[in-house]
Design a protein around this motif. Structure first.
Motif, short mmCIF file in Angstrom:
data_model
loop_
_atom_site.label_atom_id
_atom_site.label_comp_id
_atom_site.label_asym_id
_atom_site.label_seq_id
_atom_site.Cartn_x
_atom_site.Cartn_y
_atom_site.Cartn_z
N PRO A 1 8.43 -14.55 -12.25
CA PRO A 1 7.02 -14.58 -11.85
C PRO A 1 6.21 -13.57 -12.65
N VAL A 2 5.05 -13.99 -13.12
CA VAL A 2 4.18 -13.08 -13.88
C VAL A 2 2.77 -13.09 -13.27
N SER A 3 2.08 -11.99 -13.44
CA SER A 3 0.73 -11.85 -12.91
C SER A 3 -0.30 -12.35 -13.92
N MET A 4 -1.21 -13.22 -13.46
CA MET A 4 -2.31 -13.70 -14.31
C MET A 4 -3.65 -13.34 -13.68
N ASN A 5 -3.64 -12.29 -12.86
CA ASN A 5 -4.87 -11.74 -12.25
C ASN A 5 -5.51 -12.67 -11.22
N PHE A 6 -4.69 -13.31 -10.40
CA PHE A 6 -5.18 -14.06 -9.25
C PHE A 6 -4.61 -13.35 -8.01
N TRP A 7 -5.48 -12.61 -7.30
CA TRP A 7 -5.06 -11.77 -6.20
C TRP A 7 -5.82 -12.13 -4.93
N ALA A 8 -5.26 -11.76 -3.78
CA ALA A 8 -5.91 -11.97 -2.49
C ALA A 8 -5.93 -10.65 -1.73
N PHE A 9 -7.09 -10.34 -1.12
CA PHE A 9 -7.28 -9.06 -0.44
C PHE A 9 -7.98 -9.23 0.89
N LYS A 10 -7.87 -8.18 1.72
CA LYS A 10 -8.68 -8.06 2.92
C LYS A 10 -9.89 -7.20 2.57
N ASN A 11 -10.95 -7.33 3.35
CA ASN A 11 -12.19 -6.62 3.07
C ASN A 11 -12.01 -5.10 3.04
N THR A 12 -11.02 -4.59 3.77
CA THR A 12 -10.81 -3.15 3.82
C THR A 12 -10.39 -2.56 2.47
N PHE A 13 -9.99 -3.40 1.52
CA PHE A 13 -9.59 -2.90 0.20
C PHE A 13 -10.75 -2.22 -0.52
N PHE A 14 -11.98 -2.59 -0.17
CA PHE A 14 -13.12 -1.98 -0.84
C PHE A 14 -13.19 -0.47 -0.59
N SER A 15 -12.76 -0.01 0.57
CA SER A 15 -12.75 1.42 0.85
C SER A 15 -11.78 2.14 -0.09
N ALA A 16 -10.61 1.53 -0.30
CA ALA A 16 -9.65 2.11 -1.24
C ALA A 16 -10.20 2.09 -2.66
N LEU A 17 -10.93 1.03 -3.01
CA LEU A 17 -11.54 0.94 -4.34
C LEU A 17 -12.55 2.06 -4.56
#
Length: 299
Positions: A207-223
């Motif tokens: 498996p390789v990453s091609m920049n398709f990710w899924a997040f919860k809204n709370t990730f913005f705080s970490a960002l």
């Protein structure tokens, strides 16, 4: 709340020689973004947020607003160098964007629930959107994210080597590490990666990453926290970039988050150079001929 699709479309296409986000690749002038949003609608996304720049905003909106009107909610946010937290300024002479993490952060006010993020110039396949929707509907933890892992052989080029992030997972498909392989290609019909003069064979199923990710809204705080730390450490540099996937890696290793690797057999393709264009056009036409997409996508 139904998920939002966040599309990173602020790149200027310097290697491509123009705005590849808008380049006509389908039989009736469709871009890759058209197919991405079409697949997202079919999968169940209720909103799309485009990260763009003010310099081509009018051109972008004229292209997408009429065809998406009434089909999905649309919002635009803008990535510009001077969009920084209070107290920070752009170092004199810097022209390079701040990276995907900064672009993602621009959408904080536009996204209220779970979301997925993609590149504007990558074709991911309908199955991938359906897989991500299922994850977001079933996942209950705020710190559980996901990444679509494409089978390596479905992302390779017949015309040379490519760079890919090869994913290492645990027994329950949680991401543990991404190993960057800068030269992967075919040698005598086998998939190998090069390190100097040495070649190592791979199965092609990794498996390789091609920049398709899924997040919860709370990730913005970490960002926000991560971007401020980045500015403190590297904000004075001319070419340093803040990547959201690097932040996820840091969080995983610190035990602050987990990331499921969602398996996908879809065929990925994208445009980096003008030479990629006929290959993408042929791939899209093949999918149309199979009945996966209509000839007139939005008619």
């Amino acid at each position: 709340m139904k998920p939002t699709l966040l599309v990173l479309a602020a790149g200027m296409g310097s290697r491509y020689g123009g705005l590849k986000q808008l380049d006509a690749l389908g039989p009736n002038g469709e871009s890759i973004i058209d197919y991405s949003v079409y697949d997202a609608i079919q999968a169940g996304f209720s909103k799309v947020v485009f990260v763009i720049r003010h310099s081509f905003a009018d051109q972008f909106k004229e292209r997408f607003d009429p065809k998406l009107d009434g089909k999905i909610e649309v919002e635009y946010v803008y990535q510009e160098l001077d969009k920084l937290p209070q107290g920070y300024t752009v170092p004199e002479g810097r022209e390079k964007p701040w990276g995907t993490g900064h672009a993602m952060l621009m959408a904080k006010e536009a996204i209220q629930g779970p979301f997925a993020i993609i590149n504007a110039d990558d074709f991911y396949g309908r199955e991938a959107y359906q897989t991500v929707i299922q994850f977001l509907e079933n996942s209950t933890k705020d710190t559980e994210y996901a990444m679509v892992g494409y089978a390596l052989h479905n992302t390779l080029s017949k015309y040379g080597t490519v760079s890919r992030g090869v994913c290492e997972t645990d027994a329950i498909n949680n991401l543990e590490n991404i190993v960057e392989r800068t030269k992967i290609g075919y040698l005598n019909n086998k998939v190998v990666y090069y390190e100097g003069d040495k070649t190592t064979e791979l199965t092609g199923k990794e498996p390789v990453s091609m920049n398709f990710w899924a997040f919860k809204n709370t990730f913005f705080s970490a960002l926000e926290e991560g971007f401020q730390a980045f500015l403190e450490e590297k904000g004075h540099e001319m070419k340093s970039e803040f990547y959201f996937n690097a932040l996820v890696d840091t969080m995983i290793k610190a035990g602050r988050a987990t990331t499921k690797v969602l398996s996908s057999d879809a065929q990925w393709f994208g445009v980096t150079y003008q030479e990629d264009k006929p290959i993408v056009q042929k791939s899209l036409q093949t999918l149309i001929d199979k009945g996966i997409y209509p000839t007139h996508l939005w008619k």
